[in-house]
Design a protein around this motif. Structure first.
Motif, mmCIF file in Angstrom:
data_model
loop_
_atom_site.group_PDB
_atom_site.id
_atom_site.type_symbol
_atom_site.label_atom_id
_atom_site.label_comp_id
_atom_site.label_asym_id
_atom_site.label_seq_id
_atom_site.Cartn_x
_atom_site.Cartn_y
_atom_site.Cartn_z
ATOM 1 N N PRO A 383 0.825 -1.214 0.000
ATOM 2 C CA PRO A 383 0.000 0.000 0.000
ATOM 3 C C PRO A 383 0.852 1.253 0.000
ATOM 4 C CG PRO A 383 -0.446 -1.388 1.937
ATOM 5 C CD PRO A 383 0.808 -1.895 1.290
ATOM 6 N N LYS A 384 0.347 2.271 -0.650
ATOM 7 C CA LYS A 384 0.995 3.582 -0.612
ATOM 8 C C LYS A 384 1.168 3.999 0.851
ATOM 9 C CE LYS A 384 0.262 8.237 -2.196
ATOM 10 N NZ LYS A 384 -0.402 9.108 -3.116
ATOM 11 N N GLY A 385 2.284 4.625 1.150
ATOM 12 C CA GLY A 385 2.508 5.092 2.517
ATOM 13 C C GLY A 385 3.256 4.096 3.380
ATOM 14 N N SER A 386 3.590 2.895 2.836
ATOM 15 C CA SER A 386 4.370 1.926 3.620
ATOM 16 C C SER A 386 5.783 2.465 3.815
ATOM 17 C CB SER A 386 4.463 0.584 2.877
ATOM 18 O OG SER A 386 3.181 0.084 2.584
ATOM 19 N N ASP A 387 6.334 2.237 4.996
ATOM 20 C CA ASP A 387 7.714 2.665 5.240
ATOM 21 C C ASP A 387 8.659 1.943 4.276
ATOM 22 O OD1 ASP A 387 6.843 4.208 7.284
ATOM 23 O OD2 ASP A 387 7.556 2.918 8.896
ATOM 24 N N ILE A 388 9.662 2.652 3.768
ATOM 25 C CA ILE A 388 10.616 2.004 2.852
ATOM 26 C C ILE A 388 12.017 2.006 3.465
ATOM 27 C CG2 ILE A 388 9.320 2.550 0.804
ATOM 28 C CD1 ILE A 388 11.364 4.796 0.251
ATOM 29 N N PRO A 389 12.858 1.029 3.094
ATOM 30 C CA PRO A 389 12.590 -0.069 2.162
ATOM 31 C C PRO A 389 11.603 -1.061 2.772
ATOM 32 C CG PRO A 389 14.739 -0.349 3.174
ATOM 33 C CD PRO A 389 14.239 0.980 3.624
ATOM 34 N N CYS A 390 10.861 -1.759 1.899
ATOM 35 C CA CYS A 390 9.872 -2.697 2.426
ATOM 36 C C CYS A 390 9.655 -3.840 1.439
ATOM 37 C CB CYS A 390 8.555 -1.990 2.694
ATOM 38 S SG CYS A 390 7.728 -1.366 1.246
ATOM 39 N N SER A 391 9.021 -4.865 1.962
ATOM 40 C CA SER A 391 8.693 -6.036 1.147
ATOM 41 C C SER A 391 7.370 -6.592 1.664
ATOM 42 C CB SER A 391 9.822 -7.071 1.302
ATOM 43 O OG SER A 391 9.559 -8.169 0.483
ATOM 44 N N ARG A 392 6.430 -6.885 0.777
ATOM 45 C CA ARG A 392 5.117 -7.416 1.193
ATOM 46 C C ARG A 392 4.739 -8.581 0.277
ATOM 47 N NH1 ARG A 392 5.779 -3.876 4.422
ATOM 48 N NH2 ARG A 392 4.389 -2.212 5.150
ATOM 49 N N THR A 393 4.042 -9.540 0.856
ATOM 50 C CA THR A 393 3.642 -10.734 0.098
ATOM 51 C C THR A 393 2.140 -10.956 0.217
ATOM 52 O OG1 THR A 393 5.775 -11.766 0.546
ATOM 53 C CG2 THR A 393 3.993 -13.233 -0.128
ATOM 54 N N GLN A 394 1.533 -11.364 -0.883
ATOM 55 C CA GLN A 394 0.140 -11.815 -0.832
ATOM 56 C C GLN A 394 0.040 -13.135 -1.578
ATOM 57 O OE1 GLN A 394 -3.376 -9.800 -1.326
ATOM 58 N NE2 GLN A 394 -2.761 -7.913 -0.277
ATOM 59 N N THR A 395 -0.885 -13.974 -1.123
ATOM 60 C CA THR A 395 -1.065 -15.281 -1.765
ATOM 61 C C THR A 395 -2.318 -15.253 -2.634
ATOM 62 O OG1 THR A 395 -0.030 -16.321 0.130
ATOM 63 C CG2 THR A 395 -1.288 -17.752 -1.341
ATOM 64 N N TYR A 396 -2.165 -15.765 -3.840
ATOM 65 C CA TYR A 396 -3.285 -15.837 -4.793
ATOM 66 C C TYR A 396 -3.447 -17.283 -5.238
ATOM 67 C CZ TYR A 396 -2.586 -10.797 -4.962
ATOM 68 O OH TYR A 396 -2.452 -9.488 -4.621
ATOM 69 N N GLN A 397 -4.482 -17.529 -6.044
ATOM 70 C CA GLN A 397 -4.692 -18.865 -6.577
ATOM 71 C C GLN A 397 -4.724 -18.813 -8.096
ATOM 72 O OE1 GLN A 397 -8.283 -20.338 -4.844
ATOM 73 N NE2 GLN A 397 -7.489 -20.245 -2.761
ATOM 74 N N THR A 398 -4.306 -19.931 -8.709
ATOM 75 C CA THR A 398 -4.388 -19.970 -10.177
ATOM 76 C C THR A 398 -5.850 -20.124 -10.586
ATOM 77 O OG1 THR A 398 -3.979 -22.339 -10.129
ATOM 78 C CG2 THR A 398 -2.085 -20.924 -10.489
ATOM 79 N N SER A 399 -6.155 -19.682 -11.819
ATOM 80 C CA SER A 399 -7.566 -19.591 -12.210
ATOM 81 C C SER A 399 -8.043 -20.726 -13.103
ATOM 82 C CB SER A 399 -7.798 -18.255 -12.910
ATOM 83 O OG SER A 399 -6.973 -18.163 -14.053
ATOM 84 N N GLU A 400 -7.106 -21.500 -13.677
ATOM 85 C CA GLU A 400 -7.539 -22.517 -14.651
ATOM 86 C C GLU A 400 -6.864 -23.846 -14.369
ATOM 87 O OE1 GLU A 400 -6.339 -20.871 -18.400
ATOM 88 O OE2 GLU A 400 -7.452 -19.019 -18.025
ATOM 89 N N ASP A 401 -7.540 -24.941 -14.793
ATOM 90 C CA ASP A 401 -6.894 -26.257 -14.743
ATOM 91 C C ASP A 401 -5.769 -26.289 -15.777
ATOM 92 O OD1 ASP A 401 -8.623 -27.248 -12.809
ATOM 93 O OD2 ASP A 401 -10.075 -27.945 -14.297
ATOM 94 N N ASN A 402 -4.750 -27.081 -15.477
ATOM 95 C CA ASN A 402 -3.616 -27.272 -16.404
ATOM 96 C C ASN A 402 -3.009 -25.947 -16.873
ATOM 97 O OD1 ASN A 402 -1.745 -28.802 -17.771
ATOM 98 N ND2 ASN A 402 -2.973 -28.835 -19.660
ATOM 99 N N GLU A 403 -2.923 -25.008 -15.978
ATOM 100 C CA GLU A 403 -2.352 -23.703 -16.336
ATOM 101 C C GLU A 403 -0.834 -23.850 -16.400
ATOM 102 O OE1 GLU A 403 -4.130 -20.662 -14.027
ATOM 103 O OE2 GLU A 403 -2.707 -19.129 -14.622
ATOM 104 N N ARG A 404 -0.234 -23.561 -17.562
ATOM 105 C CA ARG A 404 1.213 -23.755 -17.734
ATOM 106 C C ARG A 404 2.001 -22.471 -17.484
ATOM 107 N NH1 ARG A 404 3.580 -27.559 -20.393
ATOM 108 N NH2 ARG A 404 5.212 -26.908 -18.963
ATOM 109 N N MET A 405 1.333 -21.367 -17.663
ATOM 110 C CA MET A 405 2.052 -20.097 -17.555
ATOM 111 C C MET A 405 1.285 -19.165 -16.615
ATOM 112 S SD MET A 405 4.899 -19.120 -18.856
ATOM 113 C CE MET A 405 5.035 -20.190 -20.281
ATOM 114 N N ILE A 406 1.897 -18.870 -15.505
ATOM 115 C CA ILE A 406 1.263 -17.923 -14.579
ATOM 116 C C ILE A 406 1.655 -16.512 -15.008
ATOM 117 C CG2 ILE A 406 1.226 -17.095 -12.189
ATOM 118 C CD1 ILE A 406 1.811 -20.002 -11.352
ATOM 119 N N GLU A 407 0.667 -15.692 -15.202
ATOM 120 C CA GLU A 407 0.939 -14.310 -15.642
ATOM 121 C C GLU A 407 0.523 -13.342 -14.544
ATOM 122 O OE1 GLU A 407 -1.423 -14.167 -19.141
ATOM 123 O OE2 GLU A 407 0.047 -15.211 -20.352
#
Lengths: 496, 117
Positions: A383-407
């Motif tokens: 988010p804007k306003g985070s102290d720097i230097p910084c690093s943040r992680t979020q977890t997502y899920q893939t959207s399709e079966d047999n997905e070969r390329m995550i974009e």
């Protein structure tokens, strides 16, 4: 050798300051005796020389004169053609920096490492181009620092400004509004908001229109027919603007370039203020945006400080006084405090906590289990306003079966609606076949102290990952090899 | 509870670009901001807002209706300002001009409802 040097590479004016032995910052004049150097470059047609500064601004052929190159530092395709050779914005800026380095070195000794200021909302490419310009000019960039941050350092250390401060920085080309907390010698930035094409030069253009219409009314002719004359009248309009900050009424006489006669231009402060009123209201809306971003109200601000030549306009001060209920503070040398603050910053950067100036994230289909609604949204990771230097992680899920390329699209901007953010890059990661949808993917963004972003994507099941920095390609962007070659060439040039 | 499924512009709009199959991890990525993207762009959004009808009043351009109270108008104008101020920095001259028109309309509505500064 000068140890702590700061450079304000401005849209219209640039300046270099250093810390004296007693710790006080001082502006170093150029060889023309000027404390600030106009950010203008002229490529002479007869001699192999590049003029930088007042001589470039006031003299030559407009087709060979480059103004306000800073406004193009974020454009990967922008180049200027001179005698068939393309010049990138970084190269033009390097010529300005070279003049400052060469001429100021004669007074304060060798300059190897510098802090350079940039507008708070300068994007990735513009920051990278600024660093490249300094390297071509033979200087190592110790840090880039946001202009309002540098100005705040100056106010805090020399004007004894303490508490929650709002910096209103209206320069030649941009407006920055920054809110920060000053406690003793410690400074913490809370937020920065910017408007890129809102500065003194926009006000000059408005006055130029007044010149044009008065000239046409009196003579029935156009005020100028070529760029050279337009520049001259624009300079007259800028001078008139400065006079209107001191006088209620200003008169000027102008002629056009086709012998249509002379006209008497009559300008009043009241008329000027009426002309620029809407533009100034925009600046107040940016102030409101900054207050909202920091979750603050008008009454939470202890002091408003002014930076940039345009803040000399009385209406700017009156408007801010009306909005905040107290007069803004001004240091007198509003044109110089960014460079002076940069020199102070070079020594005291460890005591200054800066924040991320934009939100970074990715696009995701966001499913709301409560409403059962699904929509494509900008999912913010840092988010804007985070102290720097910084690093943040979020977890997502893939959207399709047999997905070969995550974009993964890399977005910049706070808005949830993808229509109102910028996609600044895309990262792809190849993953093993025959997997169901819903595999977890971690997206990590890191933001360094020079406000440059890196992205890391990790496929949790396979452990495959890819980390990248955002880089740009285009006619206006130099490759590392080209940068080295042109640096060598530039250092041999005659620049005056 | 929100579930976030990773999407890219191409996936979201069904036109997958040629992916570099088998590509090893490169050191850099190339920004796509200039590439044609199927997502409705800010330019398009601005164009819709600005050019829907040349006779539109600033209120109509901003979507401010008589039913909105002062506080709603203020909040709405702030949201619009944030959005179009970003557009005013665009590299695309058309987007910039459209955002500029919208900012002018926003200021006019603000002055009408909250007075001049």
């Amino acid at each position: 050798m000068a140890e702590y040097v700061g450079i304000d590479l401005g849209t219209t004016l640039s300046g270099l300051a250093y810390l004296k032995n007693d710790g006080a910052p001082e502006i170093v004049p150029n060889a023309d005796g000027e404390r600030l150097t106009p950010s203008v470059v002229y490529f002479d047609a007869h001699e192999d020389v590049k003029l930088v500064g007042s001589a470039a601004r006031d003299g030559g052929d407009p087709d060979r004169t480059i103004f306000q190159i800073k406004r193009h530092m974020d454009d990967p395709e922008y180049t200027v053609q001179i005698d068939g050779k393309p010049w990138t914005p970084a190269e033009i800026s390097a010529l300005i920096l070279s003049k400052l380095k060469r001429e100021c070195s004669r007074i304060i000794g060798d300059i190897d490492e510098v802090v350079i200021t940039v507008p708070a909302n300068f994007n990735e490419l513009a920051r990278k181009s600024t660093i490249a310009a300094a390297e071509m000019a033979g200087m190592k960039v110790k840090r880039l620092v946001n202009e309002p941050t540098a100005a705040a350092v100056y106010y805090a250390q020399t004007q004894n400004v303490q508490g929650r401060i709002l910096v209103y920085d209206m320069g030649g080309g941009t407006l920055d509004v920054t809110i920060l907390e000053v406690k003793g010698d410690k400074i913490r930035i809370l937020t920065s908001e910017g408007a890129r094409h809102l500065g003194g030069s926009n006000l000059d253009d408005m006055l130029l229109s007044a010149y044009e219409s008065q000239y046409r009314e009196q003579t029935g002719a156009a005020l100028y027919s070529d760029e050279r004359h337009r520049r001259r009248v624009l300079q007259a309009a800028e001078d008139a603007k400065k006079m209107l900050s001191k006088l209620q009424r200003v008169n000027d006489t102008v002629a056009n370039d086709t012998n249509s006669g002379i006209a008497r231009i009559d300008l009043s402060r009241e008329g000027f203020e009426k002309t620029i009123r809407r533009m100034l209201t925009r600046t107040i809306m940016l102030v409101e945006q900054a207050l909202d971003s920091a979750n603050l109200k008008v009454g939470d601000i202890d002091a408003v400080v002014l930076v940039g030549g345009s803040t000399r306009i009385p209406k700017v001060k009156q408007m801010l006084e009306k909005f905040f209920g107290k007069p803004p503070k001004t240091c007198g040398n509003v044109d110089e405090c960014v460079a002076l603050g940069a020199a102070l910053f070079a020594k005291s950067s460890a005591k200054i906590q800066e924040v991320c100036n934009a939100s970074y994230g990715t696009l995701a289909m966001v499913y709301n289990a409560a409403t059962k609604e699904e929509k494509l949204a900008n999912s913010v990771v840092i988010p804007k306003g985070s102290d720097i230097p910084c690093s943040r992680t979020q977890t997502y899920q893939t959207s399709e079966d047999n997905e070969r390329m995550i974009e993964v699209d890399i977005t910049q901007g706070e808005d949830e609606d993808p229509k109102f953010i910028d996609v600044i890059g895309r990262l792809t990661l190849e993953v093993p076949p025959n997997r169901p949808k819903g595999c977890e993917v971690e997206v990590t963004f890191s933001y360094d102290e020079n406000q440059r972003v890196r992205a890391l994507v990790v496929d949790k099941q396979s452990g495959r990952s890819r980390e990248v920095a955002v880089s740009y390609r285009g006619a206006g962007v130099l490759s590392d090899e080209e940068l080295k070659r042109r640096s060598h060439h530039l250092r041999a040039m005659r620049i005056e | 509870m929100f579930k976030k499924v990773l999407q890219s512009l191409s996936k979201s709009f069904g036109s997958k670009p040629g992916a570099p199959a088998g590509a090893s991890a490169a050191e850099t990525i190339v920004p796509t901001a200039k590439a044609p993207a199927p997502v409705p762009s800010r330019a398009a959004a601005a164009a819709k807002a600005v050019a829907a009808s040349p006779a539109q009043s600033p209120e109509q351009m901003c979507g401010v209706t008589p039913k909105m109270n002062k506080s709603e108008i203020h909040a709405h104008l702030k949201l619009l300002y944030r959005r179009y101020n970003r557009g005013a920095s665009s590299l695309d001259a058309k987007t910039r001009a459209e955002a500029d028109n919208m900012l002018d309309a926003i200021v006019q509505v603000r002055e009408k409802h909250f007075g001049e500064l």
